[in-house]
Design a protein around this motif. Structure first.
Motif, PDB file in Angstrom:
ATOM      1  N   GLU A 105       0.835  -1.203   0.000  1.00 14.47           N
ATOM      2  CA  GLU A 105       0.000   0.000   0.000  1.00 14.47           C
ATOM      3  C   GLU A 105       0.872   1.255   0.000  1.00 14.47           C
ATOM      4  OE1 GLU A 105      -2.712   3.101   1.264  1.00 14.47           O
ATOM      5  OE2 GLU A 105      -1.238   2.333   2.670  1.00 14.47           O
ATOM      6  N   ARG A 106       1.916   1.215   0.828  1.00 14.04           N
ATOM      7  CA  ARG A 106       2.805   2.383   0.933  1.00 14.04           C
ATOM      8  C   ARG A 106       3.574   2.596  -0.380  1.00 14.04           C
ATOM      9  NH1 ARG A 106       8.175   3.052   2.263  1.00 14.04           N
ATOM     10  NH2 ARG A 106       8.525   0.951   3.060  1.00 14.04           N
ATOM     11  N   LEU A 107       4.141   1.500  -0.934  1.00 12.24           N
ATOM     12  CA  LEU A 107       4.931   1.642  -2.157  1.00 12.24           C
ATOM     13  C   LEU A 107       4.055   2.090  -3.333  1.00 12.24           C
ATOM     14  CD1 LEU A 107       7.348  -1.427  -1.935  1.00 12.24           C
ATOM     15  CD2 LEU A 107       7.873   0.970  -1.495  1.00 12.24           C
ATOM     16  N   ALA A 108       2.831   1.576  -3.396  1.00 11.65           N
ATOM     17  CA  ALA A 108       1.931   1.970  -4.494  1.00 11.65           C
ATOM     18  C   ALA A 108       1.703   3.484  -4.434  1.00 11.65           C
ATOM     19  CB  ALA A 108       0.610   1.225  -4.393  1.00 11.65           C
ATOM     20  N   ARG A 109       1.567   3.997  -3.220  1.00 13.82           N
ATOM     21  CA  ARG A 109       1.362   5.438  -3.040  1.00 13.82           C
ATOM     22  C   ARG A 109       2.637   6.199  -3.404  1.00 13.82           C
ATOM     23  NH1 ARG A 109       1.680   6.888   1.994  1.00 13.82           N
ATOM     24  NH2 ARG A 109       0.894   4.890   2.755  1.00 13.82           N
ATOM     25  N   GLU A 110       3.754   5.762  -2.832  1.00  9.40           N
ATOM     26  CA  GLU A 110       5.005   6.506  -3.021  1.00  9.40           C
ATOM     27  C   GLU A 110       5.502   6.487  -4.467  1.00  9.40           C
ATOM     28  OE1 GLU A 110       6.721   5.877   1.524  1.00  9.40           O
ATOM     29  OE2 GLU A 110       7.847   5.042  -0.170  1.00  9.40           O
ATOM     30  N   PHE A 111       5.262   5.379  -5.168  1.00  6.67           N
ATOM     31  CA  PHE A 111       5.708   5.282  -6.562  1.00  6.67           C
ATOM     32  C   PHE A 111       4.622   5.742  -7.542  1.00  6.67           C
ATOM     33  CE2 PHE A 111       9.890   3.225  -6.865  1.00  6.67           C
ATOM     34  CZ  PHE A 111      10.125   2.947  -5.528  1.00  6.67           C
ATOM     35  N   ARG A 112       3.553   6.281  -6.991  1.00  5.05           N
ATOM     36  CA  ARG A 112       2.419   6.783  -7.787  1.00  5.05           C
ATOM     37  C   ARG A 112       1.949   5.739  -8.820  1.00  5.05           C
ATOM     38  NH1 ARG A 112       4.573  12.606  -9.547  1.00  5.05           N
ATOM     39  NH2 ARG A 112       6.612  11.599  -9.460  1.00  5.05           N
ATOM     40  N   ALA A 113       1.759   4.510  -8.325  1.00  6.24           N
ATOM     41  CA  ALA A 113       1.315   3.417  -9.203  1.00  6.24           C
ATOM     42  C   ALA A 113      -0.166   3.592  -9.533  1.00  6.24           C
ATOM     43  CB  ALA A 113       1.552   2.068  -8.523  1.00  6.24           C
ATOM     44  N   ASP A 114      -0.521   3.249 -10.770  1.00  6.79           N
ATOM     45  CA  ASP A 114      -1.927   3.302 -11.199  1.00  6.79           C
ATOM     46  C   ASP A 114      -2.620   1.972 -10.967  1.00  6.79           C
ATOM     47  OD1 ASP A 114      -1.710   5.986 -12.332  1.00  6.79           O
ATOM     48  OD2 ASP A 114      -0.411   5.027 -13.823  1.00  6.79           O
ATOM     49  N   GLY A 115      -1.833   0.895 -10.852  1.00  6.06           N
ATOM     50  CA  GLY A 115      -2.418  -0.419 -10.646  1.00  6.06           C
ATOM     51  C   GLY A 115      -1.417  -1.351  -9.967  1.00  6.06           C
ATOM     52  N   VAL A 116      -1.936  -2.406  -9.346  1.00  4.87           N
ATOM     53  CA  VAL A 116      -1.095  -3.403  -8.691  1.00  4.87           C
ATOM     54  C   VAL A 116      -1.318  -4.747  -9.375  1.00  4.87           C
ATOM     55  CG1 VAL A 116      -0.738  -4.721  -6.551  1.00  4.87           C
ATOM     56  CG2 VAL A 116      -1.101  -2.240  -6.439  1.00  4.87           C
ATOM     57  N   ILE A 117      -0.227  -5.399  -9.784  1.00  2.83           N
ATOM     58  CA  ILE A 117      -0.331  -6.772 -10.299  1.00  2.83           C
ATOM     59  C   ILE A 117       0.315  -7.698  -9.277  1.00  2.83           C
ATOM     60  CG2 ILE A 117       0.371  -8.401 -12.103  1.00  2.83           C
ATOM     61  CD1 ILE A 117       0.121  -6.214 -14.148  1.00  2.83           C
ATOM     62  N   ASP A 118      -0.439  -8.702  -8.853  1.00  2.00           N
ATOM     63  CA  ASP A 118       0.049  -9.673  -7.881  1.00  2.00           C
ATOM     64  C   ASP A 118       0.370 -10.954  -8.643  1.00  2.00           C
ATOM     65  OD1 ASP A 118       0.715 -10.865  -5.496  1.00  2.00           O
ATOM     66  OD2 ASP A 118      -1.354 -11.297  -4.904  1.00  2.00           O
ATOM     67  N   LEU A 119       1.657 -11.230  -8.794  1.00  2.00           N
ATOM     68  CA  LEU A 119       2.089 -12.404  -9.557  1.00  2.00           C
ATOM     69  C   LEU A 119       2.241 -13.593  -8.618  1.00  2.00           C
ATOM     70  CD1 LEU A 119       3.184 -13.734 -12.144  1.00  2.00           C
ATOM     71  CD2 LEU A 119       5.434 -12.847 -11.534  1.00  2.00           C
ATOM     72  N   THR A 120       1.568 -14.672  -8.945  1.00  2.00           N
ATOM     73  CA  THR A 120       1.679 -15.870  -8.107  1.00  2.00           C
ATOM     74  C   THR A 120       1.991 -17.066  -8.994  1.00  2.00           C
ATOM     75  OG1 THR A 120      -0.718 -16.223  -8.248  1.00  2.00           O
ATOM     76  CG2 THR A 120       0.066 -14.984  -6.370  1.00  2.00           C
ATOM     77  N   TRP A 121       2.962 -17.869  -8.565  1.00  2.00           N
ATOM     78  CA  TRP A 121       3.283 -19.076  -9.339  1.00  2.00           C
ATOM     79  C   TRP A 121       2.274 -20.163  -9.024  1.00  2.00           C
ATOM     80  CZ3 TRP A 121       5.869 -16.982 -12.751  1.00  2.00           C
ATOM     81  CH2 TRP A 121       7.047 -16.287 -12.565  1.00  2.00           C
ATOM     82  N   GLN A 122       1.966 -20.956 -10.036  1.00  2.00           N
ATOM     83  CA  GLN A 122       1.097 -22.107  -9.811  1.00  2.00           C
ATOM     84  C   GLN A 122       1.726 -23.012  -8.770  1.00  2.00           C
ATOM     85  OE1 GLN A 122       0.598 -23.735 -13.695  1.00  2.00           O
ATOM     86  NE2 GLN A 122      -0.881 -22.161 -14.244  1.00  2.00           N
ATOM     87  N   GLY A 123       0.940 -23.422  -7.804  1.00  2.00           N
ATOM     88  CA  GLY A 123       1.457 -24.298  -6.762  1.00  2.00           C
ATOM     89  C   GLY A 123       2.063 -23.542  -5.596  1.00  2.00           C
ATOM     90  N   CYS A 124       2.128 -22.215  -5.681  1.00  2.00           N
ATOM     91  CA  CYS A 124       2.596 -21.428  -4.532  1.00  2.00           C
ATOM     92  C   CYS A 124       1.370 -21.081  -3.695  1.00  2.00           C
ATOM     93  CB  CYS A 124       3.319 -20.160  -4.972  1.00  2.00           C
ATOM     94  SG  CYS A 124       3.823 -19.174  -3.545  1.00  2.00           S
ATOM     95  N   HIS A 125       1.026 -21.991  -2.793  1.00  2.00           N
ATOM     96  CA  HIS A 125      -0.223 -21.827  -2.046  1.00  2.00           C
ATOM     97  C   HIS A 125      -0.239 -20.554  -1.220  1.00  2.00           C
ATOM     98  CE1 HIS A 125      -0.922 -25.668  -3.565  1.00  2.00           C
ATOM     99  NE2 HIS A 125      -0.310 -26.376  -2.635  1.00  2.00           N
ATOM    100  N   THR A 126       0.905 -20.227  -0.593  1.00  2.00           N
ATOM    101  CA  THR A 126       0.885 -19.094   0.336  1.00  2.00           C
ATOM    102  C   THR A 126       0.603 -17.774  -0.392  1.00  2.00           C
ATOM    103  OG1 THR A 126       3.292 -18.957   0.226  1.00  2.00           O
ATOM    104  CG2 THR A 126       2.359 -20.227   2.042  1.00  2.00           C
ATOM    105  N   TYR A 127       1.301 -17.518  -1.484  1.00  2.00           N
ATOM    106  CA  TYR A 127       1.029 -16.278  -2.221  1.00  2.00           C
ATOM    107  C   TYR A 127      -0.346 -16.319  -2.898  1.00  2.00           C
ATOM    108  CZ  TYR A 127       5.337 -13.696  -1.487  1.00  2.00           C
ATOM    109  OH  TYR A 127       6.345 -12.974  -0.913  1.00  2.00           O
ATOM    110  N   ASN A 128      -0.737 -17.496  -3.393  1.00  2.33           N
ATOM    111  CA  ASN A 128      -2.038 -17.593  -4.061  1.00  2.33           C
ATOM    112  C   ASN A 128      -3.185 -17.284  -3.108  1.00  2.33           C
ATOM    113  OD1 ASN A 128      -1.491 -18.108  -6.736  1.00  2.33           O
ATOM    114  ND2 ASN A 128      -1.208 -20.289  -6.429  1.00  2.33           N
ATOM    115  N   ILE A 129      -3.106 -17.835  -1.904  1.00  2.00           N
ATOM    116  CA  ILE A 129      -4.188 -17.600  -0.938  1.00  2.00           C
ATOM    117  C   ILE A 129      -4.139 -16.153  -0.451  1.00  2.00           C
ATOM    118  CG2 ILE A 129      -5.125 -18.246   1.318  1.00  2.00           C
ATOM    119  CD1 ILE A 129      -3.992 -21.087   0.783  1.00  2.00           C
ATOM    120  N   GLU A 130      -2.929 -15.666  -0.210  1.00  2.00           N
ATOM    121  CA  GLU A 130      -2.782 -14.314   0.336  1.00  2.00           C
ATOM    122  C   GLU A 130      -3.274 -13.240  -0.639  1.00  2.00           C
ATOM    123  OE1 GLU A 130       0.562 -13.614   3.148  1.00  2.00           O
ATOM    124  OE2 GLU A 130       1.110 -12.072   1.705  1.00  2.00           O
TER     125      GLU A 130
END
Lengths: 389, 255
Positions: A315-340
């Motif tokens: 949230e902080r980095l998106a604000r500070e870098f003036r991002a227009d969108g967030v992409i959350d990349l998750t590898w198949q089979g990476c349960h922790t990032y996928n669920i999070e």
């Protein structure tokens, strides 16, 4: 799009190959090499032991089919790639390593490391998965266990002075990496996300940290000058993306490439080799090992539960870098990032409401068509809110 | 403003074209086959013939669908997500959610009050929950897609546990061998598609009226099963298969 590039970039782009030779020479001159896979590996201890820490290969699809002879096919590609490189002996840094440092981050990795330990001496650190006082006490013990392993393996003594020196060196490296990434706070950014990733990826294979810091600092200065002169491969209307989620590197960069080929710019990588890495260790404390333990345990990886730190960082980095969108990349089979991903999306929607896209994929190109639809449609949303047609 | 615009939606199974000048003047659907460029040109020609117009009169051509990269005549390429949202919003301004089941993928699109895309979700890379899945399963039962709906109409669905096209196919073969009725299996296939859509829809905030688009929505039984699973009525356009091409034409016409 004409790509104006900083002079130092070309030098860094070919660093990986040159580093192999430098590492081989250092090794022939008696240096010890310790290979690591993860940001949780405390580089300070390796440096304080007088050894060279290097990142090991795990971002290419090439060795995945070989790894699948042993590992389940539906495992995360990063784990399969890492193991595949090891078992085929195709990663020169793995080949030259005397010892591997690994951690019990996710289930897939820790079981894979049991198999990798049959190929090369491997020290497995038991990483707690909560960030509280009891976990810190335990993690300090694990760091002490790693100190003993390094001391026994290399016949050295890790002194407090050496730890203090190593902390200062690694902090300088972090300062340098942060300054590099911070050039992209400029709108438009003077370097593409693809090129930034190349730099972040390649410097991980450096043999001499001081040389690598000097090189990155030189690049940063050039990029700062370009930013002042208004030189950029992008325009003020280019959608700015923050990429979060699983580790990415060269070879596993297809989403980065597709975003930028489709007219976006990744201005910030909230990932392990990038912004997750920049927080320093407290310097000059009475107990340097404790300071190191505190800093590493705070790393906001999805293997931690809860992992509030990551939500706040994104949230902080998106604000500070003036991002227009967030992409959350998750590898198949990476349960922790996928669920999070679900919780991260909810957290951001409740606060900034920034457009969010989760992409689940692997290292192969088989889903390129479908990924392109998602990425282009996401950029269409951002273009519309940027007022372009 | 453009006076005459064409939208061409080159999908994995069918290619659609719509000619628009303030209202729909012509439309066409042709199979994509193995040559998407040719299919795109043929759909445009057929739609123009239907409209009684010559190609030279079209001022803007917008391409969408998987084949959108393949035609040089496109003035602009837009993803099917944006096009389906645009088309569905045009047909029913109350639309806040679009469910599209295409040949190769299925998606749930969330719209703002002004019709802009706010969020979307697509199925992962396998064929589960797509038109292709239905087509393969209909093939196993030796019926057409329409026939699949008719078979399923009044049957109690057999439980299909697998969403994967390959595994579901073997599961159906097994069910048939065990003596299950074709009707029950057909109803099971439709239910599995609806469950898949329900799962996708659960990942975004589905609000307001839902418009169901894509070739699959032509099948009334599928519409019924999807609506029953979601527990809300669906708005079904007169020709749901053309919504993407209509959206593309509208985007061209807006320009």
């Amino acid at each position: 799009m004409t790509m104006m590039k900083a002079e130092t970039f070309a030098e860094i782009a070919s660093l990986r190959e040159r580093n192999v030779i430098a590492l081989k020479e250092a090794k022939e001159a008696g240096a010890r090499v310790v290979g690591t896979y993860c940001l949780y590996s405390p580089a300070e201890l390796i440096v304080a032991a007088g050894a060279i820490p290097v990142s090991l290969c795990g971002t290419s699809q090439n060795p995945v089919p070989v790894a699948e002879k042993v590992l389940p096919r539906n495992l995360c590609p990063l784990i399969k790639s890492s193991y595949g490189f090891a078992v085929t002996d195709t990663c020169p840094y793995f080949h030259l390593s005397d010892l591997l440092i690994a951690e019990t981050t996710c289930d897939g990795k820790k079981k894979m490391y049991e198999l990798m330990g049959e190929i090369k001496p491997l020290h497995l650190m038991q990483l707690p998965q909560v960030q509280d006082e009891a976990a810190l006490d335990y993690w300090v013990l694990e760091l002490k266990r790693m100190v003993r392993r390094l001391e026994n393996a290399f016949g050295v003594k890790i002194t407090e002075d050496a730890l203090h020196d190593a902390i200062r060196l690694c902090n300088d490296e972090r300062r340098s990496l942060q300054a590099l990434q911070d050039v992209c706070r400029q709108k438009p950014a003077p370097i593409s996300g693809q090129d930034l990733l190349t730099v972040l990826h390649n410097r991980g294979f450096s043999v001499n940290k001081r040389d690598a810091i000097a090189l990155v600092d030189r690049l940063t200065k050039e990029l700062q000058d370009m930013a002042v002169a208004g030189v950029s491969p992008f325009s003020a209307k280019t959608p700015r993306i923050l990429l979060t989620g699983v580790p990415v590197g060269i070879g596993s960069d297809k989403v980065v490439r597709m975003v930028e080929e489709s007219g976006g710019n990744i201005v910030c990588f909230e990932s392990c080799g990038a912004y997750k890495k920049v927080e320093p260790v407290e310097e000059g404390t009475a107990d340097p090992l404790l300071a190191i333990a505190e800093r590493y345990l705070r790393i906001p990886c999805s293997c931690m539960s809860p992992n509030q730190g990551r939500f706040e960082l994104v949230e902080r980095l998106a604000r500070e870098f003036r991002a227009d969108g967030v992409i959350d990349l998750t590898w198949q089979g990476c349960h922790t990032y996928n669920i999070e991903s679900y919780s991260l999306k909810k957290y951001l929607q409740e606060r900034s409401g920034i457009p969010f896209l989760q992409i689940e994929t692997d290292y192969s190109e088989s889903d390129a068509g479908q990924l392109k639809v998602r990425i282009e449609a996401f950029l269409e949303i951002l273009h519309r809110s940027l007022g372009a047609t | 403003m453009t006076r005459l615009a064409a939208g061409i939606d080159i999908g994995s199974m069918a290619t659609k074209a719509v000619i628009f000048d303030g209202e729909v003047r012509g439309e066409a659907v042709v199979p994509t086959g193995w040559e998407p460029r040719e299919a795109g040109l043929r759909a445009l020609r057929e739609a123009l013939v239907g409209a009684g117009l010559s190609e030279g009169r079209v001022e803007r051509v917008v391409g969408t669908g998987y084949g959108r990269v393949s035609l040089p005549i496109f003035d602009r390429k837009v993803t099917e997500i944006t096009c389906h949202a645009r088309g569905a919003y045009h047909l029913n301004a109350g639309t806040r959610t679009v469910i599209d089941i295409g040949g190769q993928d299925s998606k749930v699109i969330v719209l703002n009050h002004d019709g802009a895309v706010a969020d979307f979700i697509m199925n992962d890379k396998c064929a589960a929950g797509t038109g292709r899945f239905l087509q393969v399963m209909a093939g196993v039962l030796d019926v057409t897609l329409d026939g699949l709906g008719v078979l399923a109409a009044n049957a109690e669905p057999a439980s299909l546990s697998s969403m994967c096209t390959v595994f579901a196919e073997s599961e159906i073969v097994g069910l048939l061998a065990a003596g299950a009725g074709k009707e029950a299996i057909a109803a099971g296939i439709l239910a599995s598609i609806a469950q898949r859509i329900q799962g996708l829809a659960g990942r975004v905030s589905v609000l307001g009226e839902i418009t169901f688009t894509g070739g699959t929505a032509r099948n009334p039984e599928i519409c019924e099963v999807v609506a029953a699973h979601l527990g809300v009525p669906l708005h079904i356009p007169a020709n749901p298969q053309l919504v993407g091409a209509l959206g593309a034409a509208l985007i061209g016409w807006d320009a």
